[in-house]
Write an enzyme that holds these catalytic residues in place. Sequence first.
Site, PDB file in Angstrom:
ATOM      1  N   ALA A   1      -9.915   5.185   4.142  1.00  0.00           N
ATOM      2  CA  ALA A   1      -9.943   6.311   5.091  1.00  0.00           C
ATOM      3  C   ALA A   1     -11.278   7.045   5.086  1.00  0.00           C
ATOM      4  O   ALA A   1     -11.878   7.270   4.038  1.00  0.00           O
ATOM      5  CB  ALA A   1      -8.833   7.312   4.841  1.00  0.00           C
ATOM      6  N   GLY A   2     -11.710   7.389   6.275  1.00  0.00           N
ATOM      7  CA  GLY A   2     -12.886   8.246   6.423  1.00  0.00           C
ATOM      8  C   GLY A   2     -14.112   7.551   6.966  1.00  0.00           C
ATOM      9  O   GLY A   2     -14.997   8.198   7.518  1.00  0.00           O
TER      10      GLY A   2
ATOM     11  N   LYS B   1       0.851  -1.189   0.000  1.00  0.00           N
ATOM     12  CA  LYS B   1       0.000   0.000   0.000  1.00  0.00           C
ATOM     13  C   LYS B   1       0.890   1.243   0.000  1.00  0.00           C
ATOM     14  O   LYS B   1       1.663   1.451   0.932  1.00  0.00           O
ATOM     15  CB  LYS B   1      -0.920   0.022   1.223  1.00  0.00           C
ATOM     16  CG  LYS B   1      -1.680   1.347   1.340  1.00  0.00           C
ATOM     17  CD  LYS B   1      -2.537   1.456   2.567  1.00  0.00           C
ATOM     18  CE  LYS B   1      -2.914   2.926   2.802  1.00  0.00           C
ATOM     19  NZ  LYS B   1      -3.762   3.107   3.988  1.00  0.00           N
TER      20      LYS B   1
ATOM     21  N   GLY C   1      -8.525   8.821   9.788  1.00  0.00           N
ATOM     22  CA  GLY C   1      -8.800   8.895  11.221  1.00  0.00           C
ATOM     23  C   GLY C   1      -9.914   9.855  11.610  1.00  0.00           C
ATOM     24  O   GLY C   1     -10.179  10.032  12.792  1.00  0.00           O
TER      25      GLY C   1
ATOM     26  N   ASN D   1      -9.213   1.530   9.674  1.00  0.00           N
ATOM     27  CA  ASN D   1      -8.466   1.213  10.891  1.00  0.00           C
ATOM     28  C   ASN D   1      -9.146   1.839  12.114  1.00  0.00           C
ATOM     29  O   ASN D   1      -9.658   1.165  13.004  1.00  0.00           O
ATOM     30  CB  ASN D   1      -7.019   1.705  10.747  1.00  0.00           C
ATOM     31  CG  ASN D   1      -6.088   1.225  11.849  1.00  0.00           C
ATOM     32  OD1 ASN D   1      -4.901   1.057  11.630  1.00  0.00           O
ATOM     33  ND2 ASN D   1      -6.573   0.995  13.064  1.00  0.00           N
ATOM     34  N   THR D   2      -9.193   3.178  12.127  1.00  0.00           N
ATOM     35  CA  THR D   2      -9.657   3.883  13.314  1.00  0.00           C
ATOM     36  C   THR D   2     -11.104   3.567  13.672  1.00  0.00           C
ATOM     37  O   THR D   2     -11.447   3.483  14.861  1.00  0.00           O
ATOM     38  CB  THR D   2      -9.477   5.398  13.116  1.00  0.00           C
ATOM     39  OG1 THR D   2      -8.149   5.634  12.638  1.00  0.00           O
ATOM     40  CG2 THR D   2      -9.675   6.163  14.411  1.00  0.00           C
TER      41      THR D   2
END
Lengths: 291, 69
Positions: A221-222, A134, A195, A243-244
């Site tokens: 993301a998001g 990535k 995040g 992830n977050t």
Amino acid sequence: MTVTCWRSSTSSAGGNWPLSCGPHADTDPAMTDTASTDTWTVAGRNFTSRLIVGTGKYKDFAQNAAAVAASGAEIVTVAVRRVNVMDPTQPVLTDYIDPKKITYLPNTAGCFTAEDAIRTLRLAREAGGWDLVKLEVLGEARTLYPDMRETLKATEVLAREGFLPMVYCVDDPIAARQLEEAGAVAVMPLGAPIGSGLGIQNKVTIRLIVEGAKVPVLVDAGVGTASEAAVAMELGCDGVLMNTAIAEAQDPVRMARAMRHAVIAGREAYLAGRMKTRKYADPSSPLAGLI
Amino acid sequence: MTAELNLTVNGEPRRTGAATVADFVRELGLKVAKVAVELNGEIAPRSTLEDVRLNDGDVLEIVHFVGGG
């Protein structure tokens, strides 16, 4: 096939778009398959789970491993960092998440130049022994928005060196096309800043990228909660990376499970082809035979 | 045992009597199979680590995978 789609009908390009979009039977082989055989392929590798999860921000490795298991993910992103030469006996990620069972996707998080990202991935390839990576080249710490000039440069170099880069990028269909031309094996537009958990801010541009891409498209993301993962899939994305949203949930393992279901639900809804919307009600029970 | 060498390892000065990169990695208590090594700015392929000899003044980066998004 009666799926209404903006691509195939200029007259329906109204308020429903892009939610009225669905897959094309002629271009999407998954259309004819059942859910159990709905796989996706990146750089010649087949995966069943369309959810890729990160391994950062967890309380400990055990929670991280439990969340990965609950998510059903077959790919996890990992970072490349200096070993702790002062205390090499500390537990390491590979003790908890087996790289022989779960595909490690090394990232370049924290890299702000093409040079740093390329150097990191050369080391990652040596550490892991595989080429699927990535790439993310960040532009600034405040937004963690990608620096597309550096990202494009790095993609070209990596592709030349035999890497298979899945590339984090802006939600810009032209940038996505340029990355594909440069050798990206997947384009991964952000839904919102890394995040942030803000959800997909621009569904239109994500859909435009999906329609223009020949390689897999993953929202990276998001995403903040399950419905947002489903939205990404309903837009026709091949997968979602997060992830977050899982790591910072009150109960990460439960959220991981929620995300697994959301990604499956969104994908199924996309394949099913949603109904057309109307301005007014349409009764679901027959009007004939009323007492 | 060879004479002690002065190295820079992950940005920190370090002395070692190890002859090869692999010996040095083991001296640190690490598994050769779990790390990647950059020697003086160039990747040192894992298959060669047993043979690559260390020299005084060498700069090493030793990395591994950690959690990340």
